[in-house]
Motif scaffolding. Structure first.
Motif, PDB file in Angstrom:
ATOM      1  N   GLY A  65     -13.795  25.581  43.496  1.00  0.00           N
ATOM      2  CA  GLY A  65     -12.360  25.262  43.487  1.00  0.00           C
ATOM      3  C   GLY A  65     -11.926  24.754  42.131  1.00  0.00           C
ATOM      4  O   GLY A  65     -10.893  25.165  41.597  1.00  0.00           O
ATOM      5  N   ALA A  68     -12.033  27.543  39.412  1.00  0.00           N
ATOM      6  CA  ALA A  68     -10.863  28.431  39.499  1.00  0.00           C
ATOM      7  C   ALA A  68      -9.640  27.735  38.918  1.00  0.00           C
ATOM      8  O   ALA A  68      -8.880  28.328  38.137  1.00  0.00           O
ATOM      9  CB  ALA A  68     -10.625  28.828  40.951  1.00  0.00           C
ATOM     10  N   TYR A  69      -9.482  26.469  39.273  1.00  0.00           N
ATOM     11  CA  TYR A  69      -8.319  25.709  38.778  1.00  0.00           C
ATOM     12  C   TYR A  69      -8.346  25.591  37.251  1.00  0.00           C
ATOM     13  O   TYR A  69      -7.337  25.778  36.580  1.00  0.00           O
ATOM     14  CB  TYR A  69      -8.308  24.321  39.426  1.00  0.00           C
ATOM     15  CG  TYR A  69      -7.408  23.338  38.749  1.00  0.00           C
ATOM     16  CD1 TYR A  69      -6.020  23.466  38.841  1.00  0.00           C
ATOM     17  CD2 TYR A  69      -7.926  22.288  37.990  1.00  0.00           C
ATOM     18  CE1 TYR A  69      -5.180  22.574  38.205  1.00  0.00           C
ATOM     19  CE2 TYR A  69      -7.097  21.393  37.351  1.00  0.00           C
ATOM     20  CZ  TYR A  69      -5.726  21.540  37.451  1.00  0.00           C
ATOM     21  OH  TYR A  69      -4.912  20.664  36.808  1.00  0.00           O
ATOM     22  N   GLN A  71     -10.016  27.479  35.202  1.00  0.00           N
ATOM     23  CA  GLN A  71     -10.260  28.795  34.588  1.00  0.00           C
ATOM     24  C   GLN A  71     -11.516  28.806  33.721  1.00  0.00           C
ATOM     25  O   GLN A  71     -11.509  29.256  32.571  1.00  0.00           O
ATOM     26  CB  GLN A  71      -9.026  29.251  33.798  1.00  0.00           C
ATOM     27  CG  GLN A  71      -7.827  29.435  34.717  1.00  0.00           C
ATOM     28  CD  GLN A  71      -6.576  29.838  33.974  1.00  0.00           C
ATOM     29  OE1 GLN A  71      -6.122  29.140  33.069  1.00  0.00           O
ATOM     30  NE2 GLN A  71      -6.013  30.964  34.341  1.00  0.00           N
ATOM     31  N   THR A 256      -6.954  23.546  46.897  1.00  0.00           N
ATOM     32  CA  THR A 256      -6.427  24.785  47.481  1.00  0.00           C
ATOM     33  C   THR A 256      -5.138  25.167  46.762  1.00  0.00           C
ATOM     34  O   THR A 256      -4.501  24.329  46.110  1.00  0.00           O
ATOM     35  CB  THR A 256      -6.115  24.623  48.985  1.00  0.00           C
ATOM     36  OG1 THR A 256      -5.144  23.581  49.135  1.00  0.00           O
ATOM     37  CG2 THR A 256      -7.372  24.286  49.786  1.00  0.00           C
ATOM     38  N   LYS A 257      -4.766  26.448  46.907  1.00  0.00           N
ATOM     39  CA  LYS A 257      -3.616  26.970  46.187  1.00  0.00           C
ATOM     40  C   LYS A 257      -2.344  26.168  46.491  1.00  0.00           C
ATOM     41  O   LYS A 257      -1.614  25.768  45.585  1.00  0.00           O
ATOM     42  CB  LYS A 257      -3.409  28.441  46.579  1.00  0.00           C
ATOM     43  CG  LYS A 257      -2.419  29.183  45.745  1.00  0.00           C
ATOM     44  CD  LYS A 257      -2.549  30.698  45.961  1.00  0.00           C
ATOM     45  CE  LYS A 257      -1.386  31.445  45.343  1.00  0.00           C
ATOM     46  NZ  LYS A 257      -0.143  31.339  46.130  1.00  0.00           N
ATOM     47  N   GLU A 258      -2.124  25.878  47.772  1.00  0.00           N
ATOM     48  CA  GLU A 258      -0.863  25.180  48.082  1.00  0.00           C
ATOM     49  C   GLU A 258      -0.870  23.732  47.592  1.00  0.00           C
ATOM     50  O   GLU A 258       0.176  23.213  47.193  1.00  0.00           O
ATOM     51  CB  GLU A 258      -0.531  25.266  49.579  1.00  0.00           C
ATOM     52  CG  GLU A 258      -1.590  24.671  50.488  1.00  0.00           C
ATOM     53  CD  GLU A 258      -1.176  24.781  51.967  1.00  0.00           C
ATOM     54  OE1 GLU A 258      -1.965  24.333  52.816  1.00  0.00           O
ATOM     55  OE2 GLU A 258      -0.083  25.304  52.249  1.00  0.00           O
ATOM     56  N   ILE A 260      -2.457  22.736  44.903  1.00  0.00           N
ATOM     57  CA  ILE A 260      -2.266  22.806  43.449  1.00  0.00           C
ATOM     58  C   ILE A 260      -0.765  22.960  43.152  1.00  0.00           C
ATOM     59  O   ILE A 260      -0.247  22.380  42.194  1.00  0.00           O
ATOM     60  CB  ILE A 260      -3.054  23.993  42.832  1.00  0.00           C
ATOM     61  CG1 ILE A 260      -4.556  23.835  43.096  1.00  0.00           C
ATOM     62  CG2 ILE A 260      -2.754  24.152  41.357  1.00  0.00           C
ATOM     63  CD1 ILE A 260      -5.352  23.076  42.099  1.00  0.00           C
ATOM     64  N   GLU A 261      -0.071  23.721  44.005  1.00  0.00           N
ATOM     65  CA  GLU A 261       1.382  23.841  43.815  1.00  0.00           C
ATOM     66  C   GLU A 261       2.057  22.482  44.007  1.00  0.00           C
ATOM     67  O   GLU A 261       2.972  22.121  43.263  1.00  0.00           O
ATOM     68  CB  GLU A 261       1.972  24.873  44.796  1.00  0.00           C
ATOM     69  CG  GLU A 261       1.833  26.293  44.274  1.00  0.00           C
ATOM     70  CD  GLU A 261       2.036  27.352  45.349  1.00  0.00           C
ATOM     71  OE1 GLU A 261       2.662  27.036  46.391  1.00  0.00           O
ATOM     72  OE2 GLU A 261       1.556  28.484  45.148  1.00  0.00           O
TER      73      GLU A 261
END
Ligand SMILES: *Cc1c(COP(=O)(O)O)cnc(C)c1O
Length: 360
Positions: A65, A68-69, A71, A256-258, A260-261
């Motif tokens: 995780g 990915a965040y 990069q 998670t993607k949401e 991170i948003e």
């Protein structure tokens, strides 16, 4: 200390005091603007099904995780008990006690020197210049160092390093030292990250944390980003189970993607509050802003700083005294909180200045 302890304690520890963290200095208060924490509280879930088992040393969901965040590759990520543990691991892995040195650039974060001192590792200090830029020639003149700690955005000045300056330093130490860029506040100035330069500089290390913009200081979760070889070296020293299972679960959810948003939205809000607070403070009589606001705090000088500090504390408004730091006499640091906290801070400062203000 008892005589027994005095006789037995390591000589390098005798004069040290337990770290005066913001939380140790003040336990009361209602508005905590002294530790650069986030004012947001976000919900998480815990699954206790496997609490009878030891946790994974490096939980895959957290490592992947964060990779990915940030990069970067998973092999370039180490998860630790806060970024503070990353600092200590680097020192314990790369510095021989009683022999090696780290380099720091004060005024800066306190834990580099404290970790070094507890490990009986030397600390070389190359102060920032008057405008808080790195003194590159003086840094490069220090040849007897193993680790160079550079904080960007820097706590407590809020400044980011010049990219050319840092590149010069990383190249200068390419064969002799690791350059550790502490990016604890990078979410507030994402463009300033050095994560994308890891692949081209094998002596570059980056520290990250969930304690600041991610609003999880209570979790104690941080990351070291570096070449796989450096990560493997740190794994020789790290405790077998550094990340408790509940921490791993929450950290994975935070990434998670949401979520991170959500982090991005909260960071944008705090950036705008920080900017508002900065402009408001700049208008106050006797207040001189210092440094920059690339992170979530503001540094300022005020002739009556200790009286102002005392008054704010008596009102439950906690901020951080920085006046003992190199070149920061009469300086205070305030974290951008939520709107109500920031407004209350401004009101209290107005009240103080009206009563006792030192004229500009
Ligand atoms: C807060 C802070 C840290 C510590 O982060 P943890 O993950 O909470 O240990 C590291 N570096 C700097 C510059 C900080 O301000």
């Amino acid at each position: 200390m008892s005589q027994l302890v005095n006789r037995l304690i390591n000589a390098n520890l005798a004069a040290l005091k337990p770290y005066e963290s913001a939380r140790r200095l003040f336990s009361g208060g209602q508005d905590w603007l002294n530790a650069n924490e986030s004012p947001f509280t976000n919900p998480y879930e815990i699954d206790s099904d496997h609490f009878n088992r030891y946790p994974s040393c490096q939980p895959a969901a957290v490592i992947n995780g964060y990779a990915a965040y940030a990069q970067v590759d998973s092999e370039q990520v180490l998860v630790t008990r806060g970024a503070d543990e990353g600092i200590e691991l680097l020192i314990r892995t790369f510095c021989q006690p009683g022999q090696d040195n780290i380099l720091i650039c004060p005024p800066t974060y306190g834990m580099y020197a404290i970790s070094a001192e507890t490990c009986n590792v030397g600390v070389k200090r190359v102060p920032l210049q008057a405008d808080f830029r790195l003194d590159v020639p003086a840094i490069c003149a220090e040849d007897d160092v193993k680790l160079v700690f550079i904080c960007s955005p820097n706590n407590p000045t809020g400044t980011t390093v010049d990219q050319g300056d840092l590149l010069t330093i990383v190249k200068h130490f390419a064969d002799t030292a690791l350059v550790v860029v502490d990016e604890a506040y990078i979410e507030f100035a994402m463009d300033a990250t050095w994560a994308n330069a890891l692949a081209s500089h094998p002596n570059l290390v980056i520290l990250r944390t969930l304690s600041k913009a991610f609003a999880l200081a209570g979790l104690r979760c941080g990351f070291t980003l570096a070449s796989p070889a450096i990560i493997q070296a740190l794994l020789k020293v790290i405790a077998p189970y550094p990340v408790p299972e509940p921490v791993a679960q929450i950290a994975a959810q935070a990434l998670t993607k949401e979520n991170i948003e959500r982090l991005r939205a909260q960071t944008a809000f705090l950036n705008s509050e920080c900017e508002r607070l900065k402009q408001e403070l700049a208008r106050r009589r006797g207040i001189e802003l210092l440094g920059d606001t690339k992170a979530n705090f503001i540094l300022f000088r005020y002739a009556g700083s200790s009286e102002l500090m005392q008054y704010l504390v008596s009102e439950g408004m906690l901020i951080r005294d920085q006046s003992k730091q190199y070149s920061l006499n009469q300086c205070l640091r305030v974290t951008a909180g939520n709107e109500a906290q920031n407004n209350r801070l401004l009101q209290l400062i107005d009240h103080f200045i009206a009563q006792t203000g030192v004229s500009a």
